[in-house]
Design a protein around this motif. Sequence first.
Motif, PDB file in Angstrom:
ATOM      1  N   VAL A 196       0.833  -1.204   0.000  1.00 49.32           N
ATOM      2  CA  VAL A 196       0.000   0.000   0.000  1.00 49.32           C
ATOM      3  C   VAL A 196       0.867   1.252   0.000  1.00 49.32           C
ATOM      4  N   LEU A 197       1.938   1.233   0.814  1.00 47.65           N
ATOM      5  CA  LEU A 197       2.843   2.387   0.868  1.00 47.65           C
ATOM      6  C   LEU A 197       3.572   2.580  -0.453  1.00 47.65           C
ATOM      7  N   ASP A 198       3.857   1.475  -1.146  1.00 50.21           N
ATOM      8  CA  ASP A 198       4.580   1.565  -2.416  1.00 50.21           C
ATOM      9  C   ASP A 198       3.727   2.133  -3.541  1.00 50.21           C
ATOM     10  N   LEU A 199       2.408   2.145  -3.374  1.00 50.50           N
ATOM     11  CA  LEU A 199       1.538   2.629  -4.448  1.00 50.50           C
ATOM     12  C   LEU A 199       1.830   4.080  -4.808  1.00 50.50           C
ATOM     13  N   GLU A 200       2.222   4.888  -3.817  1.00 44.37           N
ATOM     14  CA  GLU A 200       2.476   6.300  -4.100  1.00 44.37           C
ATOM     15  C   GLU A 200       3.815   6.511  -4.797  1.00 44.37           C
ATOM     16  N   LYS A 201       4.695   5.498  -4.746  1.00 39.60           N
ATOM     17  CA  LYS A 201       6.012   5.627  -5.369  1.00 39.60           C
ATOM     18  C   LYS A 201       6.029   5.103  -6.802  1.00 39.60           C
ATOM     19  N   ALA A 202       5.065   4.262  -7.137  1.00 36.11           N
ATOM     20  CA  ALA A 202       5.023   3.653  -8.459  1.00 36.11           C
ATOM     21  C   ALA A 202       3.996   4.357  -9.342  1.00 36.11           C
ATOM     22  N   THR A 203       4.220   4.307 -10.651  1.00 35.32           N
ATOM     23  CA  THR A 203       3.296   4.897 -11.612  1.00 35.32           C
ATOM     24  C   THR A 203       2.713   3.809 -12.505  1.00 35.32           C
ATOM     25  N   VAL A 204       1.738   4.183 -13.309  1.00 34.88           N
ATOM     26  CA  VAL A 204       1.071   3.198 -14.159  1.00 34.88           C
ATOM     27  C   VAL A 204       2.033   2.557 -15.151  1.00 34.88           C
ATOM     28  N   GLU A 205       3.101   3.290 -15.520  1.00 28.66           N
ATOM     29  CA  GLU A 205       4.076   2.701 -16.450  1.00 28.66           C
ATOM     30  C   GLU A 205       4.810   1.513 -15.839  1.00 28.66           C
ATOM     31  N   ASP A 206       4.887   1.486 -14.490  1.00 31.51           N
ATOM     32  CA  ASP A 206       5.612   0.407 -13.826  1.00 31.51           C
ATOM     33  C   ASP A 206       4.892  -0.929 -13.940  1.00 31.51           C
ATOM     34  N   ILE A 207       3.584  -0.916 -14.112  1.00 27.41           N
ATOM     35  CA  ILE A 207       2.836  -2.179 -14.102  1.00 27.41           C
ATOM     36  C   ILE A 207       2.046  -2.416 -15.381  1.00 27.41           C
ATOM     37  N   MET A 208       2.040  -1.466 -16.311  1.00 27.66           N
ATOM     38  CA  MET A 208       1.189  -1.607 -17.497  1.00 27.66           C
ATOM     39  C   MET A 208       1.699  -2.697 -18.433  1.00 27.66           C
ATOM     40  N   VAL A 209       0.775  -3.252 -19.188  1.00 25.29           N
ATOM     41  CA  VAL A 209       1.146  -4.137 -20.293  1.00 25.29           C
ATOM     42  C   VAL A 209       1.592  -3.229 -21.434  1.00 25.29           C
ATOM     43  N   PRO A 210       2.865  -3.312 -21.852  1.00 26.18           N
ATOM     44  CA  PRO A 210       3.348  -2.371 -22.869  1.00 26.18           C
ATOM     45  C   PRO A 210       2.627  -2.528 -24.204  1.00 26.18           C
ATOM     46  N   ARG A 211       2.684  -1.500 -24.981  1.00 27.73           N
ATOM     47  CA  ARG A 211       1.961  -1.439 -26.257  1.00 27.73           C
ATOM     48  C   ARG A 211       2.248  -2.641 -27.155  1.00 27.73           C
ATOM     49  N   ASN A 212       3.533  -3.035 -27.222  1.00 26.03           N
ATOM     50  CA  ASN A 212       3.889  -4.115 -28.148  1.00 26.03           C
ATOM     51  C   ASN A 212       3.381  -5.476 -27.683  1.00 26.03           C
TER      52      ASN A 212
END
Length: 422
Positions: A196-212
């Motif tokens: 929960v604390l790590d949620l504020e340090k990470a962004t959507v790019e860290d977990i997203m399925v990349p475009r390719n």
Amino acid sequence: MDAISTGTLLLILAFLVLCSAYFSATETAMMSVNPYRLKHLLNENHPGAQRTHALLQRRDRLIGLILVGNNLVNIAASAIGTVIGMRLYGDYGIAIATAALTLIILIFGEVTPKTLGALHPERVAFPSSLLLKPLMKVLYPVVWLMNRICNGILGWFGVSAEQHKGHSLSSEELRTVVHEASAILPGQHQSMLVGVLDLEKATVEDIMVPRNELVGIDINDEWKDILHQLSITQHSRILLYRDSVDDALGFLHTRDIMRLVLKEQLNKASLLRAVHDIYFIPEGTSLNTQLVKFQHSKERIGLVVDEFGDIQGLVTLEDILEEVVGEFTTDIAEANSEEIRPQPDGSFLVEGSINLRDLNRELHLNFPTDGPKTFNGLVLEYLEDIPQSNLSLKLLGYPLEIVEVQDNMIKLVRLYPHLKQD
């Protein structure tokens, strides 16, 4: 004092040493009480906690009261000890009394009671507050005058006791508290709290399925190819686009597709009518912010776009929740993926496309995550070139070997974490 017998003076001296011990223990205990446990007990209407909390609201006055009392009894004890020493040993009694009283005060009036107060602050502070409250009323004029003088001196240095609001925990300090609570928190609960604390340090790019790696259906494909893709899909939501992911039309829910199948109305036109609008997520959005946005918008999936509006990847609500509770997906495709494969020699074969956060979490590594998001990206940034296969290097102390390179990407790496050198 000549009229008072030596035995009586010794009893008074013992009482004063006991008072000194009380003030010393109380001072340490009051300053050592856990503020968060105190608030918890305060919410439960604990009388000792209520008294202690009221006294701690103005620490300058509390410290002033305790020090006034402690110094009064210590000075009185010193005077009586000198009288006793002179009666028993004459002129040498002053030196003997000074040495003996210093030792007695240190052991019985300072070190021992302060150690007790530090080890058991609540047991000492709560009962002590019963006596401190009336003492505060009796000695208030002295305490007030002393505090006025002291606060005036502190004001020269920009320190205000009245504006002091205590200390609140930062996220890093709270993280340390969670780690230190291993005795009372199961390991899984600790991981969830840290997640929960790590949620504020990470962004959507860290977990997203990349475009390719996005899986979708091109509405301009042959109808038989579309039916084949629908029949083998392993996702509950399918991206529908025209020619390119950049021209995304929306998401299809499998339940809507099944409804069309049952009504025998499944065709391209009905698919286009069944799509749900796309929820777009700006690049750089923190996970805790996106979790709240998913909740407010009643969405579960979205496409990440950069500042130019180009699609960068896909994020789901489940992806964010997995950052907190760990893997719980039942997706067949993900269940069969093996991005990290242990080898008999202690090394690991790692897919270049693996997310660095996942790699760090699985193998307990410390690769930086504030730059490239994938292992492939980190190696390419370090080399500043696209390497050839069978290239060995040391990355941040970790020996590794490039096993396979394909389509200008590192596909497979052999990592030797057990051989790391600092």
